[in-house]
Design a protein around this motif. Structure first.
Motif, mmCIF file in Angstrom:
data_model
loop_
_atom_site.group_PDB
_atom_site.id
_atom_site.type_symbol
_atom_site.label_atom_id
_atom_site.label_comp_id
_atom_site.label_asym_id
_atom_site.label_seq_id
_atom_site.Cartn_x
_atom_site.Cartn_y
_atom_site.Cartn_z
ATOM 1 N N LEU A 195 -8.136 38.667 31.059
ATOM 2 C CA LEU A 195 -8.492 39.559 32.161
ATOM 3 C C LEU A 195 -8.920 38.756 33.384
ATOM 4 C CD1 LEU A 195 -9.115 42.263 33.476
ATOM 5 C CD2 LEU A 195 -11.326 42.255 32.295
ATOM 6 N N ASP A 196 -9.677 37.675 33.176
ATOM 7 C CA ASP A 196 -10.062 36.811 34.297
ATOM 8 C C ASP A 196 -8.829 36.271 35.020
ATOM 9 O OD1 ASP A 196 -12.635 37.245 33.430
ATOM 10 O OD2 ASP A 196 -12.974 35.201 32.714
ATOM 11 N N ARG A 197 -7.833 35.847 34.254
ATOM 12 C CA ARG A 197 -6.599 35.321 34.860
ATOM 13 C C ARG A 197 -5.900 36.401 35.680
ATOM 14 N NH1 ARG A 197 -3.933 30.718 32.778
ATOM 15 N NH2 ARG A 197 -5.051 29.617 31.114
ATOM 16 N N LEU A 198 -5.788 37.591 35.110
ATOM 17 C CA LEU A 198 -5.124 38.688 35.813
ATOM 18 C C LEU A 198 -5.859 39.035 37.106
ATOM 19 C CD1 LEU A 198 -4.401 40.911 32.688
ATOM 20 C CD2 LEU A 198 -2.649 39.915 34.174
ATOM 21 N N GLN A 199 -7.195 39.064 37.012
ATOM 22 C CA GLN A 199 -7.963 39.426 38.203
ATOM 23 C C GLN A 199 -7.838 38.350 39.278
ATOM 24 O OE1 GLN A 199 -10.731 42.305 37.852
ATOM 25 N NE2 GLN A 199 -12.412 41.308 38.930
ATOM 26 N N TRP A 200 -7.772 37.080 38.875
ATOM 27 C CA TRP A 200 -7.581 36.022 39.877
ATOM 28 C C TRP A 200 -6.208 36.139 40.539
ATOM 29 C CZ3 TRP A 200 -10.137 32.964 42.926
ATOM 30 C CH2 TRP A 200 -9.408 32.036 43.687
ATOM 31 N N ASP A 201 -5.174 36.421 39.750
ATOM 32 C CA ASP A 201 -3.847 36.582 40.341
ATOM 33 C C ASP A 201 -3.870 37.660 41.417
ATOM 34 O OD1 ASP A 201 -2.978 34.702 38.542
ATOM 35 O OD2 ASP A 201 -1.732 36.062 37.359
ATOM 36 N N LEU A 202 -4.498 38.789 41.102
ATOM 37 C CA LEU A 202 -4.609 39.887 42.062
ATOM 38 C C LEU A 202 -5.412 39.462 43.286
ATOM 39 C CD1 LEU A 202 -4.414 42.857 42.957
ATOM 40 C CD2 LEU A 202 -6.347 43.350 41.428
ATOM 41 N N PHE A 203 -6.545 38.811 43.037
ATOM 42 C CA PHE A 203 -7.401 38.374 44.141
ATOM 43 C C PHE A 203 -6.655 37.426 45.073
ATOM 44 C CE2 PHE A 203 -10.183 35.092 45.895
ATOM 45 C CZ PHE A 203 -11.075 35.866 46.630
ATOM 46 N N ALA A 204 -6.020 36.411 44.494
ATOM 47 C CA ALA A 204 -5.367 35.382 45.308
ATOM 48 C C ALA A 204 -4.213 35.966 46.126
ATOM 49 C CB ALA A 204 -4.868 34.249 44.424
ATOM 50 N N ALA A 205 -3.473 36.914 45.550
ATOM 51 C CA ALA A 205 -2.341 37.496 46.271
ATOM 52 C C ALA A 205 -2.815 38.258 47.504
ATOM 53 C CB ALA A 205 -1.561 38.421 45.339
ATOM 54 N N ILE A 206 -3.850 39.077 47.351
ATOM 55 C CA ILE A 206 -4.350 39.844 48.490
ATOM 56 C C ILE A 206 -5.057 38.927 49.484
ATOM 57 C CG2 ILE A 206 -6.004 41.648 49.169
ATOM 58 C CD1 ILE A 206 -5.232 43.162 46.667
ATOM 59 N N TYR A 207 -5.734 37.901 48.989
ATOM 60 C CA TYR A 207 -6.398 36.943 49.883
ATOM 61 C C TYR A 207 -5.371 36.249 50.779
ATOM 62 C CZ TYR A 207 -9.456 33.153 51.431
ATOM 63 O OH TYR A 207 -10.183 32.272 52.205
ATOM 64 N N ARG A 208 -4.292 35.781 50.184
ATOM 65 C CA ARG A 208 -3.268 35.085 50.984
ATOM 66 C C ARG A 208 -2.629 36.037 51.992
ATOM 67 N NH1 ARG A 208 -1.867 32.839 45.720
ATOM 68 N NH2 ARG A 208 -2.487 30.648 45.635
ATOM 69 N N ARG A 209 -2.410 37.265 51.573
ATOM 70 C CA ARG A 209 -1.736 38.224 52.434
ATOM 71 C C ARG A 209 -2.622 38.700 53.597
ATOM 72 N NH1 ARG A 209 -0.378 42.266 48.740
ATOM 73 N NH2 ARG A 209 -2.025 43.674 49.390
ATOM 74 N N GLU A 210 -3.912 38.933 53.313
ATOM 75 C CA GLU A 210 -4.796 39.552 54.301
ATOM 76 C C GLU A 210 -5.640 38.557 55.082
ATOM 77 O OE1 GLU A 210 -4.764 42.792 55.014
ATOM 78 O OE2 GLU A 210 -3.145 43.047 53.544
ATOM 79 N N GLN A 211 -5.878 37.348 54.521
ATOM 80 C CA GLN A 211 -6.705 36.332 55.182
ATOM 81 C C GLN A 211 -8.038 36.927 55.670
ATOM 82 O OE1 GLN A 211 -5.861 32.778 55.618
ATOM 83 N NE2 GLN A 211 -4.640 33.566 53.915
ATOM 84 N N PRO A 212 -8.839 37.483 54.766
ATOM 85 C CA PRO A 212 -10.087 38.138 55.170
ATOM 86 C C PRO A 212 -11.148 37.143 55.619
ATOM 87 C CG PRO A 212 -9.974 37.988 52.794
ATOM 88 C CD PRO A 212 -8.649 37.502 53.312
ATOM 89 N N GLN A 213 -12.078 37.635 56.446
ATOM 90 C CA GLN A 213 -13.208 36.801 56.855
ATOM 91 C C GLN A 213 -14.189 36.587 55.703
ATOM 92 O OE1 GLN A 213 -11.814 39.056 59.224
ATOM 93 N NE2 GLN A 213 -10.906 37.142 59.893
ATOM 94 N N LEU A 214 -14.331 37.596 54.850
ATOM 95 C CA LEU A 214 -15.191 37.508 53.671
ATOM 96 C C LEU A 214 -14.415 37.986 52.460
ATOM 97 C CD1 LEU A 214 -17.960 37.236 52.172
ATOM 98 C CD2 LEU A 214 -18.378 39.636 52.800
#
Length: 476
Positions: A195-214
């Protein structure tokens, strides 16, 4: 500056030092050696020393006495702005991935918000976006009976969602290896790390796409391992020794949790650019639980079937059942009168020696919701449960089952708080820092000192200067 905060629930300063010194955590060591490294003090004692209390403090800067979020789901009702709301109010975007007991201010928040898997009162943002993911994860995380209610359609939607949101080949391979290994040995506990791996995959994909400040990324797996497997890691300090088979199966479980999170730290370091601060926060930590050893150790029990339990208690009013964490669950009734009647019936369940079986109380802010769970903490061998004045009886083990092993880890107020950022000199702060200082310090990193919270930032106080005047070098 962007901030990427790794929220690794309840990791322990002492175990971190030990595992780094033993060479198991190269990425944690690299992060620490480039960080302003502090130990926070939650400044609370039981019953107020719980992660769903301390994480609200991290995100708002308010102590428990002010935010008053005592239970999971209380956070969703809190009106105080969080870090990510301050970012949105200043025109920036945030990506909140599973932060515990969290909520958003709809008038300020911008970006993506996925609540923790135990939340039942908070909606994700954008609305409905994370539903295929949360439906499956909640089914596995909230139910511990080994029979999660996951349909083939739910799994299909989950897989389609993950493929569209960063699912990596290596995660697929790791998942298949895990399922194959469960046929040969007792390693089902490792599923939490999938589950940790799956959640990181999701996190990293949206992080790269959105480039959030936080961006915040929350994990709980290692905290769970510590609660249930400290006994196997250090059996000599416990009066009730684990079996030889349990010691062999689980002695390295906690270290495996840290190593799994170390892998994610390495990926976070690769993900961040030179304008990004990497922050590690744990809010609190754990220590061995020795207080129940003279009772045979603390055991947690959960109901087998909610309908069976409610029927036995004589509750037939329309309701919605929502499991939360461990033995806790919520019952949503149509009105406060029905909730009060149900709480009284659950509260009247007694063992044949007069010991109460359940806590069951209407929520003060929402009196149509009953917060309930099993109170029994030691195995009542052969005990019978009496249902109030109705005269109904049933064997305890027909209504409840034990969760995993004996509980052997308990909460401790110390937590980790590391900041690796451009312009931050790597140092180890010897004096403990109040947990309330985390929020304004993160606002400082984000350039938002003027947020709603007026407490001083750790980075700008004389206290900080004094604490780091003679730092020890960060040498493993």
């Amino acid at each position: 500056m962007r901030v990427l905060m790794l929220e690794f629930n309840e990791l322990c300063p002492s175990l971190m030092d030990r595992f780094i010194a033993e060479g198991h955590l190269p990425n944690f060591e690299r992060l620490r050696d480039h960080s302003l490294a502090m130990v926070t003090d939650a400044e609370e004692a039981p019953p107020n020393l719980e992660p769903w209390i301390q994480w609200v403090t991290v995100h708002t800067g308010l102590p428990y006495a002010e935010h008053k979020c005592f239970k999971l789901n209380d956070g969703g009702r809190l009106k105080q702005r969080r870090l990510w709301d301050e970012v949105g109010a200043a025109g920036g975007k945030a990506w909140v991935c599973g932060s515990m007991n969290a909520g958003i201010d709809p008038s300020a928040f911008a970006g993506h918000f996925m609540p923790d898997p135990w939340a039942s009162e908070v909606e994700a943002h954008p609305e409905g976006y994370f539903k295929p993911y949360l439906d499956v994860v909640r089914a596995y995380v909230q139910e511990h009976s080994g029979r999660p209610q996951v349909t083939p359609l739910m799994l299909a939607k989950f897989i389609r969602f993950m493929v569209a949101n960063g699912l990596r080949y290596e995660t697929i391979v790791a998942t298949m290896k895990q399922l194959a290994s469960e046929r040969r040995s007792n390693v089902k506990w490792r599923r939490a790390m999938i589950l940790d791996r799956l959640q990181w995959d999701l996190f990293a994909a949206i992080y790269r796409r959105e480039q959030p400040q936080l961006a915040t990324f929350f994990l709980n797996s290692t905290a769970h391992f510590q609660h249930f497997h400290w006994r196997e890691m250090t059996p000599d300090i416990f009066l009730n020794k684990p079996s030889e088979a349990d010691t062999l199966a689980f002695r390295d479980t906690i270290r495996a949790g840290y190593e799994n999170m170390d892998r994610i730290v390495g990926k976070a370091l690769d993900l961040a650019d030179d304008r990004t601060a990497i922050v590690l926060a744990t809010a609190l930590s754990q220590q061995p639980m020795l207080t129940y050893e003279d009772q045979g150790g603390r055991q947690i029990f959960r109901h087998h079937d909610i309908d069976q339990l409610l029927n036995f208690a004589g509750i037939d009013a329309p309701h919605e059942y929502r499991p939360v964490m461990s033995q806790q669950f919520l019952l949503h009734f149509e009105d406060a009168d029905a909730a009060l009647a149900a709480s009284e019936k659950l509260g009247s369940l007694m063992l044949d020696d007069g010991q109460p079986v359940m806590w069951a109380v209407p929520e003060p802010a929402t009196p149509n919701i009953v917060n309930a769970g099993c109170l029994v903490s030691a195995n009542p061998d052969g005990a019978t449960v009496q249902a109030g004045s109705s005269g109904r009886q049933m064997a305890f083990d027909e209504l409840f089952y034990p969760l995993e092993a004996l509980r052997s880890g308990m909460h401790h107020p110390d937590g980790l708080f590391w900041i690796s950022a451009p312009g931050i000199t790597p140092r180890e702060v010897e004096e403990k820092v109040p947990l309330t200082a985390v929020h304004p310090t993160l606002l400082t990193l984000l350039g938002l000192e003027g947020g709603e919270k007026s407490a001083p930032s750790f980075l700008t106080t004389g206290h900080a200067a004094a604490a780091v005047e003679n730092p020890r070098p960060l040498v493993a």
